[in-house]
Write an enzyme that holds these catalytic residues in place. Structure first.
Site, PDB file in Angstrom:
ATOM      1  N   LYS A 123       0.611  -1.334   0.365  1.00  0.00           N
ATOM      2  CA  LYS A 123       0.040  -0.052  -0.051  1.00  0.00           C
ATOM      3  C   LYS A 123       0.775   1.043   0.462  1.00  0.00           C
ATOM      4  O   LYS A 123       0.318   2.028  -0.981  1.00  0.00           O
ATOM      5  CB  LYS A 123      -1.168  -0.110   1.343  1.00  0.00           C
ATOM      6  CG  LYS A 123      -1.634   1.231   1.545  1.00  0.00           C
ATOM      7  CD  LYS A 123      -3.846   0.667   2.376  1.00  0.00           C
ATOM      8  CE  LYS A 123      -2.645   0.753   3.157  1.00  0.00           C
ATOM      9  NZ  LYS A 123      -2.578   2.294   4.143  1.00  0.00           N
ATOM     10  N   SER A 124       2.209   0.903   0.427  1.00  0.00           N
ATOM     11  CA  SER A 124       3.277   2.010   1.522  1.00  0.00           C
ATOM     12  C   SER A 124       3.721   2.722  -0.595  1.00  0.00           C
ATOM     13  O   SER A 124       3.202   4.260  -0.702  1.00  0.00           O
ATOM     14  CB  SER A 124       3.833   2.479   1.748  1.00  0.00           C
ATOM     15  OG  SER A 124       3.841   2.049   2.722  1.00  0.00           O
ATOM     16  N   ARG A 158       2.645   5.547  -3.621  1.00  0.00           N
ATOM     17  CA  ARG A 158       4.145   6.560  -4.105  1.00  0.00           C
ATOM     18  C   ARG A 158       4.076   6.990  -5.233  1.00  0.00           C
ATOM     19  O   ARG A 158       4.483   7.479  -6.127  1.00  0.00           O
ATOM     20  CB  ARG A 158       4.868   5.887  -3.534  1.00  0.00           C
ATOM     21  CG  ARG A 158       5.206   6.414  -1.885  1.00  0.00           C
ATOM     22  CD  ARG A 158       6.456   5.731  -1.136  1.00  0.00           C
ATOM     23  NE  ARG A 158       6.416   6.301   0.006  1.00  0.00           N
ATOM     24  CZ  ARG A 158       6.134   6.562   1.423  1.00  0.00           C
ATOM     25  NH1 ARG A 158       4.703   5.715   1.295  1.00  0.00           N
ATOM     26  NH2 ARG A 158       6.250   7.176   2.417  1.00  0.00           N
ATOM     27  N   GLY A 211      -5.122   8.816   6.018  1.00  0.00           N
ATOM     28  CA  GLY A 211      -3.872   9.511   6.603  1.00  0.00           C
ATOM     29  C   GLY A 211      -2.763   9.806   4.917  1.00  0.00           C
ATOM     30  O   GLY A 211      -2.506  10.931   5.106  1.00  0.00           O
ATOM     31  N   SER A 224       5.031  12.565  11.763  1.00  0.00           N
ATOM     32  CA  SER A 224       5.160  11.736  10.831  1.00  0.00           C
ATOM     33  C   SER A 224       5.646  12.134   9.442  1.00  0.00           C
ATOM     34  O   SER A 224       5.651  13.002   9.377  1.00  0.00           O
ATOM     35  CB  SER A 224       3.413  11.587  10.611  1.00  0.00           C
ATOM     36  OG  SER A 224       2.761  10.393   9.573  1.00  0.00           O
ATOM     37  N   GLN A 260       4.863  11.032   7.067  1.00  0.00           N
ATOM     38  CA  GLN A 260       3.853  11.810   5.803  1.00  0.00           C
ATOM     39  C   GLN A 260       4.064  12.921   5.114  1.00  0.00           C
ATOM     40  O   GLN A 260       3.978  13.042   4.295  1.00  0.00           O
ATOM     41  CB  GLN A 260       2.460  11.520   6.052  1.00  0.00           C
ATOM     42  CG  GLN A 260       2.293   9.778   6.147  1.00  0.00           C
ATOM     43  CD  GLN A 260       1.216   9.203   7.096  1.00  0.00           C
ATOM     44  OE1 GLN A 260      -0.064  10.334   7.582  1.00  0.00           O
ATOM     45  NE2 GLN A 260       0.630   7.858   6.713  1.00  0.00           N
ATOM     46  N   ASP A 314       2.997   0.309  12.063  1.00  0.00           N
ATOM     47  CA  ASP A 314       2.230  -0.515  11.552  1.00  0.00           C
ATOM     48  C   ASP A 314       2.005  -1.921  12.208  1.00  0.00           C
ATOM     49  O   ASP A 314       1.216  -2.548  12.523  1.00  0.00           O
ATOM     50  CB  ASP A 314       1.973  -0.518   9.915  1.00  0.00           C
ATOM     51  CG  ASP A 314       1.072   1.008   9.466  1.00  0.00           C
ATOM     52  OD1 ASP A 314       0.958   1.879  10.044  1.00  0.00           O
ATOM     53  OD2 ASP A 314       1.635   0.858   8.379  1.00  0.00           O
ATOM     54  N   LYS A 365      -3.629   6.748  15.130  1.00  0.00           N
ATOM     55  CA  LYS A 365      -3.947   5.740  13.412  1.00  0.00           C
ATOM     56  C   LYS A 365      -6.044   5.718  13.629  1.00  0.00           C
ATOM     57  O   LYS A 365      -6.396   6.458  14.095  1.00  0.00           O
ATOM     58  CB  LYS A 365      -3.838   4.332  13.773  1.00  0.00           C
ATOM     59  CG  LYS A 365      -2.518   4.821  13.746  1.00  0.00           C
ATOM     60  CD  LYS A 365      -1.456   5.017  12.189  1.00  0.00           C
ATOM     61  CE  LYS A 365      -0.085   4.865  12.397  1.00  0.00           C
ATOM     62  NZ  LYS A 365       0.357   5.226  10.841  1.00  0.00           N
ATOM     63  N   LYS A 382      -9.466  -1.596   3.496  1.00  0.00           N
ATOM     64  CA  LYS A 382      -9.157  -0.628   4.378  1.00  0.00           C
ATOM     65  C   LYS A 382      -7.714  -0.548   3.770  1.00  0.00           C
ATOM     66  O   LYS A 382      -7.361   0.206   2.668  1.00  0.00           O
ATOM     67  CB  LYS A 382      -9.430   0.568   5.738  1.00  0.00           C
ATOM     68  CG  LYS A 382      -7.935   1.871   5.259  1.00  0.00           C
ATOM     69  CD  LYS A 382      -8.148   2.245   6.890  1.00  0.00           C
ATOM     70  CE  LYS A 382      -8.085   3.777   6.688  1.00  0.00           C
ATOM     71  NZ  LYS A 382      -6.306   3.933   6.253  1.00  0.00           N
TER      72      LYS A 382
END
Length: 435
Positions: A21-22, A26, A98, A169, A171, A312, A339, A412
């Site tokens: 997912k990460s 990207r 997020g 974070s 992010q 995670d 989270k 999700k």
């Protein structure tokens, strides 16, 4: 949402680990910022990835789901970004992602007009103060509502020096790393405290480089970014996800017999740390049929787990710790409280219902190992995908069946989780109140 009755029993077989997912976030963003047509393969349409696809579409990318890949017509070069900017209000729906929110806030500031960010669940509780400080410094207008995500921004980001703490974070840093190469001038991100979550920054830098953009990383203390760069359009395959593989590695540590396929052994994913953690606890890994399989035939022992670089995977490794000899301490994991739910509180509450002995601390957990989990109780996912999947793996070690409330939330990040769980021998059925 529904309930599942899940029965005890070890898992066995082979599982293709879903795409990261990460990395998918990207790849979609870099492709959407590209100068032509990109093809992204091995992508899983989880709720979070759909949110990023739709968000980048709202900024002008043309993204089409094909049968087995994603076709992305990029927004194009910095010049075309300027040419295509229209003074209007656009709505960017982040759902509960997020990553989508924090990645897209600075990207949207490439454009004229008003950007309105909306979302659901706990997303409105995720702090955005890091961006608000930048907006104040650069004169970008913004307004928001407390408790829900309804953020409006107006104004374009300018190149310059950005000072950021390393314990926020990653992010936020990733969002700027995506955006700053497209600005007119050169920029620098200065990290003022020790960087946490370096693995996620590595993933961002790798993806950006794959798409033709150069950023200099000076030991995670500063990032030097030349302006007026262009994201090239490429064909990109998303690698397997170690954060999802963690559930099956942990199942193997707890006596299941699962071969994990489609993992990149030299991956930069921070969640690959699950292998090191489990090996310290007693897991032995072997190659089998081009996959990986683990076992802990000599038993599991306690360790100290630093959650700062791999938050995670903490819920499911907490399960392994709960069934290991000795006392495990999880430290530097306070970020788990913001989270999809307060994951430290949720892990403590739900595993303790099963007979675990976990004490919740402000920044982590103290876990005293027990010999077995009892079952015959109702546990709750807290509508958090990682808590739901942790409870599924926990069920394999229970003496009796459990009932899991709100199990569908796995969509999700891992929509086919329950199919994979069933194919590995997991036994469950729908349960309705009153049965």
């Amino acid at each position: 949402m529904g309930n599942l009755k899940i029965y005890p029993g070890k898992l066995s077989g082979e599982v293709k680990i879903p795409p990261s997912k990460s990395m998918a976030h990207r790849a979609v963003i870099c492709a959407a910022l590209g100068d032509g047509v990109s093809k992204v393969t091995n992508i899983d349409y989880s709720d979070d990835i759909i949110a990023t696809i739709e968000a980048m579409s709202s900024l002008g990318a043309k993204i089409t789901k094909k049968e087995d890949y994603l076709e992305v017509y990029g927004i194009n070069s910095p010049e075309n970004i300027k040419a295509n900017s229209v003074k209007e209000q656009r709505t960017i729906d982040c759902n509960e992602s997020g990553s989508t929110l924090r990645f897209l806030v600075p990207i949207a500031a490439l454009f004229d007009g008003v950007n309105r960010f909306v979302g659901r669940g706990n997303l409105g509780k995720r702090p955005l103060d890091t961006y608000y400080k930048i907006f104040d410094e650069q004169g970008i207008k913004y307004s928001y509502k407390d408790g829900i995500l309804d953020l409006k921004t107006e104004g374009k980001l300018k190149a310059g020096e950005f000072k950021m703490e390393g314990n926020i974070s990653s992010q936020f840093i990733t969002g700027l790393l995506f955006t700053l190469p497209l600005l007119d001038g050169d920029s620098k991100i200065v990290i003022t405290t020790e960087m946490e979550s370096k693995g996620y920054i590595d993933l961002t830098l790798r993806a950006i480089k794959d798409f033709g953009v150069e950023i200099i990383n000076n030991n995670y203390e500063e990032f030097i970014i030349k302006g007026n760069q262009i994201y090239k359009s490429i064909d990109y395959r998303v690698e397997g996800d170690y954060s999802q593989a963690a559930f099956f590695f942990c199942a193997d540590a707890l006596s299941s017999n699962i071969v994990l396929n489609d993992l990149k052994l030299d991956s930069l994913q921070g969640d690959k740390e699950v292998i090191d953690i489990l090996q310290r606890m007693g897991l032995k890994l072997n190659n089998k049929d081009n996959g990986l399989i683990g076992s802990a035939s000599l038993g599991l022992k306690s360790t100290i787990i630093d959650g700062s670089q791999c938050p995670d995977i903490i819920p499911v490794v907490s399960l392994v710790a709960a069934l290991s000899e000795g006392t495990t301490e999880i430290i530097n994991a306070g970020r788990l409280r913001i989270k999809e739910c307060d994951r430290l509180a949720a892990v403590t509450s739900e595993l303790n219902k099963l007979g675990a002995k976990i004490i919740e601390k402000e920044e982590g957990l103290i876990i005293e190992g027990v010999k077995e989990l009892k079952g015959n109780v109702e546990v709750w996912s807290h509508k958090d995908h990682r808590i739901a999947m942790t409870m599924a793996i926990a069920s394999t070690m229970c003496k009796e069946r459990i009932i899991l409330k709100d199990y569908e939330c796995v969509s999700k990040s891992y929509p086919q989780f329950w199919d994979d769980f069933k194919n590995l021998g997991g036994v469950f059925d729908e349960w309705n109140v009153g049965e």
